[in-house]
Design a protein around this motif. Structure first.
Motif, PDB file in Angstrom:
ATOM      1  N   THR A 178       0.854  -1.190   0.000  1.00 58.76           N
ATOM      2  CA  THR A 178       0.000   0.000   0.000  1.00 58.76           C
ATOM      3  C   THR A 178       0.889   1.238   0.000  1.00 58.76           C
ATOM      4  N   PHE A 179       1.114   1.779  -1.207  1.00 58.27           N
ATOM      5  CA  PHE A 179       1.932   2.976  -1.357  1.00 58.27           C
ATOM      6  C   PHE A 179       1.078   4.230  -1.140  1.00 58.27           C
ATOM      7  N   ASN A 207      15.591  -0.880   9.961  1.00 61.73           N
ATOM      8  CA  ASN A 207      15.871  -2.202   9.410  1.00 61.73           C
ATOM      9  C   ASN A 207      14.870  -2.509   8.288  1.00 61.73           C
ATOM     10  N   PRO A 208      15.113  -2.000   7.079  1.00 64.65           N
ATOM     11  CA  PRO A 208      14.138  -2.158   6.005  1.00 64.65           C
ATOM     12  C   PRO A 208      14.180  -3.557   5.384  1.00 64.65           C
ATOM     13  N   ASP A 209      13.043  -3.973   4.838  1.00 65.86           N
ATOM     14  CA  ASP A 209      12.993  -5.207   4.052  1.00 65.86           C
ATOM     15  C   ASP A 209      13.465  -4.951   2.627  1.00 65.86           C
ATOM     16  N   TYR A 210      13.203  -3.749   2.130  1.00 64.49           N
ATOM     17  CA  TYR A 210      13.573  -3.403   0.763  1.00 64.49           C
ATOM     18  C   TYR A 210      14.259  -2.041   0.736  1.00 64.49           C
ATOM     19  N   ASP A 264       5.558  -1.032   8.514  1.00 67.64           N
ATOM     20  CA  ASP A 264       5.872  -1.557   9.851  1.00 67.64           C
ATOM     21  C   ASP A 264       6.663  -0.502  10.602  1.00 67.64           C
ATOM     22  N   ASN A 265       6.027   0.138  11.575  1.00 69.65           N
ATOM     23  CA  ASN A 265       6.665   1.240  12.288  1.00 69.65           C
ATOM     24  C   ASN A 265       7.841   0.775  13.138  1.00 69.65           C
ATOM     25  N   ASP A 266       7.757  -0.425  13.728  1.00 68.62           N
ATOM     26  CA  ASP A 266       8.853  -0.919  14.567  1.00 68.62           C
ATOM     27  C   ASP A 266      10.127  -1.112  13.745  1.00 68.62           C
ATOM     28  N   THR A 269       8.187  -3.307   5.944  1.00 68.35           N
ATOM     29  CA  THR A 269       6.909  -3.949   5.651  1.00 68.35           C
ATOM     30  C   THR A 269       6.512  -5.025   6.659  1.00 68.35           C
ATOM     31  N   LYS A 270       5.211  -5.276   6.667  1.00 70.36           N
ATOM     32  CA  LYS A 270       4.641  -6.405   7.394  1.00 70.36           C
ATOM     33  C   LYS A 270       3.387  -6.834   6.644  1.00 70.36           C
TER      34      LYS A 270
END
Length: 355
Positions: free
Chosen positions: A97-98, A233-236, A225-227, A214-215
């Motif tokens: 969701t951008f 610590n990004p996923d992308y 994902d705010n945490d 993301t989550k």
């Protein structure tokens, strides 16, 4: 006695005639002068109105950029942006969701000239959930326009600024929580060209880095994902909002002998980019998007919320990888693009084997 009266009458008549003649001439002269002044005033007003008519600025999505400003005078421009909340692919068939400006990540590239007056219209789509606004780093004024452009869903806001400082600047949403709005993709670049324009090159491209935290969300659509964002610590870590945005059919292109200019931005919201093109050396780097130009640079730092303009001539055909030289981001988190150069081989510059 009668003769004297007649002579006197003739004299008086001649005097009155002369006076009337002078009066008529003066009147005609005044009328002509008045008419000329009115005409001049009217022409001046028309010219002023013509010069003051605003134009709607052409904006483009990455990796494209609008045409160069060239050697023109300052003008009035209207820039239209719309904030939207959309579902689109982020990587490998996965959707996210951008939150966007004009339905793209990064937002549309804006190109103006030093001295231009810009009237910016920001519309927030009716189906948005959140209010949005815009902070342009090219603006001299509190918040970069954030307060006057704050728009609830379905509303439109307008503000005007004068582009005083040439350079390449980031813009982004500054509605709270700011890291979330930026982390969802709400950023872009605005170029303020100097008087006389930038020097001519053969190719120009728009490349902007950002990271995504993301989550799993509803219906298998990823969400912020705010945490992870707080932990940085990004996923992308991606160029132009999507893994593979500059690969395959979307690869950037050039020909041997051409000069390429990249307008590079970093939306963040957290990480500093080490921008590098493998197999090329930047002939010119406009450091942090400003007026200082450095030469013969291998890798240039682009801070979060910052930019750089890089220029280089391609002299050998082949595929050149575009990376963040913090290489785990490139090999593990998607931060990779390519420039494909076609043309004749150039063994004087590069060849396989020895002498």
């Amino acid at each position: 006695m009668k003769s004297r009266i007649t002579i006197t009458s003739i004299v008086i008549a001649l005097v009155l005639s002369a006076c009337n003649s002078g009066s008529t001439a003066d009147k005609a002269k005044n009328e002509n002068q008045k008419s000329s002044e009115q005409k001049a005033t009217s022409t001046s007003a028309i010219d002023m109105v013509a010069e003051g008519q605003p134009e709607v600025a052409q904006v483009t999505g990455a990796p494209n950029v609008p045409a160069p400003v060239g050697d023109r005078k300052p003008k009035k421009l209207i820039v239209n942006l719309e904030t939207t909340e959309i579902e689109a692919e982020i990587a490998d068939g996965k959707k996210y969701t951008f939150w966007t400006f004009n339905n793209t990540v990064p937002g549309s590239f804006i190109r103006v000239r030093e001295g231009d007056e810009v009237e910016l219209h920001l519309k927030n789509a009716e189906n948005s959930i959140m209010p949005h606004n815009i902070d342009l780093h090219a603006v001299n004024g509190p918040g970069g326009g954030a307060e006057p452009t704050f728009a609830s869903p379905g509303k439109e806001a307008v503000f005007t600024f004068k582009a005083l400082n040439p350079g390449l600047y980031v813009y982004h949403c500054a509605a709270p929580p700011v890291p979330m709005h930026i982390g969802n993709g709400m950023y872009g670049l605005i170029l303020v060209e100097p008087a006389g324009g930038l020097k001519k090159v053969d190719r120009e491209y728009y490349v902007m880095q950002g990271e995504f935290y993301t989550k799993a969300g509803k219906s298998d659509v990823l969400e912020f994902d705010n945490d992870k964002a707080v932990a940085e610590n990004p996923d992308y870590v991606l160029f132009n909002g999507k893994k593979g945005s500059m690969l395959g059919q979307n690869v950037l292109e050039a020909k041997v002998g051409e000069t390429v200019r990249f307008f590079v931005g970093n939306g963040g919201p957290n990480l500093v980019s080490s921008f590098h093109v493998i197999g090329e050396i930047f002939d010119n780097v406009y450091l942090e998007g400003g007026s200082t130009v450095s030469h013969n640079i291998q890798t240039t730092i682009v801070p979060a919320g910052g930019s750089a303009i890089v220029e280089f001539k391609v002299e050998v055909p082949g595929v050149y990888n575009i990376v963040d030289h913090s290489l785990s981001r490139t090999f593990n988190k998607g931060c990779l693009g390519q420039l494909k150069v076609v043309g004749e081989e150039n063994p004087k510059v590069y060849k396989k084997g020895g002498f």
